[in-house]
Scaffold this motif. Structure first.
Motif, PDB file in Angstrom:
ATOM      1  N   GLU A  21       0.829  -1.220   0.000  1.00  0.00           N
ATOM      2  CA  GLU A  21       0.000   0.000   0.000  1.00  0.00           C
ATOM      3  C   GLU A  21       0.855   1.259   0.000  1.00  0.00           C
ATOM      4  N   HIS A  22       2.094   1.158   0.472  1.00  0.00           N
ATOM      5  CA  HIS A  22       3.002   2.312   0.511  1.00  0.00           C
ATOM      6  C   HIS A  22       4.157   2.076  -0.462  1.00  0.00           C
ATOM      7  N   ALA A  23       4.299   2.932  -1.438  1.00  0.00           N
ATOM      8  CA  ALA A  23       5.407   2.928  -2.397  1.00  0.00           C
ATOM      9  C   ALA A  23       5.593   1.587  -3.116  1.00  0.00           C
ATOM     10  N   PRO A  24       4.535   1.049  -3.732  1.00  0.00           N
ATOM     11  CA  PRO A  24       4.664  -0.245  -4.416  1.00  0.00           C
ATOM     12  C   PRO A  24       5.721  -0.207  -5.518  1.00  0.00           C
ATOM     13  N   GLY A  25       6.558  -1.253  -5.547  1.00  0.00           N
ATOM     14  CA  GLY A  25       7.572  -1.389  -6.582  1.00  0.00           C
ATOM     15  C   GLY A  25       8.812  -0.536  -6.406  1.00  0.00           C
ATOM     16  N   GLU A  26       8.852   0.289  -5.377  1.00  0.00           N
ATOM     17  CA  GLU A  26      10.002   1.178  -5.196  1.00  0.00           C
ATOM     18  C   GLU A  26      11.118   0.494  -4.414  1.00  0.00           C
ATOM     19  N   TRP A  27      12.354   0.925  -4.719  1.00  0.00           N
ATOM     20  CA  TRP A  27      13.527   0.468  -3.983  1.00  0.00           C
ATOM     21  C   TRP A  27      13.657   1.300  -2.719  1.00  0.00           C
ATOM     22  N   GLU A  28      14.104   0.667  -1.654  1.00  0.00           N
ATOM     23  CA  GLU A  28      14.236   1.342  -0.368  1.00  0.00           C
ATOM     24  C   GLU A  28      15.217   0.577   0.501  1.00  0.00           C
ATOM     25  N   SER A  29      15.464   1.114   1.680  1.00  0.00           N
ATOM     26  CA  SER A  29      16.143   0.335   2.703  1.00  0.00           C
ATOM     27  C   SER A  29      15.060  -0.474   3.420  1.00  0.00           C
ATOM     28  N   VAL A  30      15.458  -1.449   4.195  1.00  0.00           N
ATOM     29  CA  VAL A  30      14.489  -2.193   4.999  1.00  0.00           C
ATOM     30  C   VAL A  30      13.779  -1.197   5.910  1.00  0.00           C
ATOM     31  N   SER A  31      12.472  -1.357   6.078  1.00  0.00           N
ATOM     32  CA  SER A  31      11.731  -0.407   6.906  1.00  0.00           C
ATOM     33  C   SER A  31      10.648  -1.136   7.691  1.00  0.00           C
ATOM     34  N   GLY A  32      10.092  -0.449   8.664  1.00  0.00           N
ATOM     35  CA  GLY A  32       9.036  -1.052   9.453  1.00  0.00           C
ATOM     36  C   GLY A  32       8.544  -0.108  10.529  1.00  0.00           C
ATOM     37  N   ARG A  33       7.729  -0.647  11.399  1.00  0.00           N
ATOM     38  CA  ARG A  33       7.113   0.149  12.468  1.00  0.00           C
ATOM     39  C   ARG A  33       7.470  -0.420  13.835  1.00  0.00           C
ATOM     40  N   VAL A  34       7.430   0.452  14.814  1.00  0.00           N
ATOM     41  CA  VAL A  34       7.628   0.055  16.203  1.00  0.00           C
ATOM     42  C   VAL A  34       6.292  -0.422  16.740  1.00  0.00           C
ATOM     43  N   GLU A  35       6.275  -1.593  17.358  1.00  0.00           N
ATOM     44  CA  GLU A  35       5.048  -2.119  17.946  1.00  0.00           C
ATOM     45  C   GLU A  35       4.880  -1.595  19.367  1.00  0.00           C
ATOM     46  N   SER A  36       3.663  -1.596  19.854  1.00  0.00           N
ATOM     47  CA  SER A  36       3.355  -1.121  21.201  1.00  0.00           C
ATOM     48  C   SER A  36       4.239  -1.834  22.227  1.00  0.00           C
TER      49      SER A  36
END
Length: 132
Positions: A21-36
């Motif tokens: 849903e966010h930036a489909p097909g784009e190159w990036e560094s590994v990313s993610g979210r902090v969980e509660s």
């Protein structure tokens, strides 16, 4: 959160799935979210393992940034961490379709955001950590 994962003078880039849903097909560094209840450093180690199979050491906070995520333009604050591979074997999660280890000079062919390029430069040039 963005993880600049380094190994042997190279950094890891991954390509997002077209179903993302966010930036489909784009190159990036590994990313993610902090969980509660999770610390940002613990989240960085978890996300690296989940998305790449790599066990990383989180070395430094490189940058903080503001962005809008996904089609709903959800406002978010991000952290960029410098990480070094300690072990594991590279295997991608379903979130990504490809990976590549690159030099600083090679990053220009992947249409990366300026903030990410700056962080990669700090890691590969050894120019140190930005004061955040």
């Amino acid at each position: 959160m963005s993880l600049i994962i380094e190994q042997n003078g190279l950094v890891l880039l991954v390509r997002r799935s077209m179903a993302s849903e966010h930036a489909p097909g784009e190159w990036e560094s590994v990313s993610g979210r902090v969980e509660s209840g999770e610390s940002p450093r613990a989240a960085a180690r978890r996300e690296a393992m989940e998305e790449t199979g790599l066990d990383v050491e989180v070395l430094d906070l490189l940058d903080t940034f503001h962005f809008y995520r996904g089609p709903g333009r959800e406002e978010a604050i991000g952290l960029s961490f410098r990480c070094r591979v300690k072990g594991g074997q590279l295997r991608l999660s379903a979130e990504h379709t490809a990976s590549v280890w690159v030099t600083k000079d090679e990053t220009g062919t992947y249409a990366l955001p300026q903030g990410l390029l700056r962080c990669i430069g700090m890691v590969l040039d050894g120019s140190g950590v930005r004061s955040c």
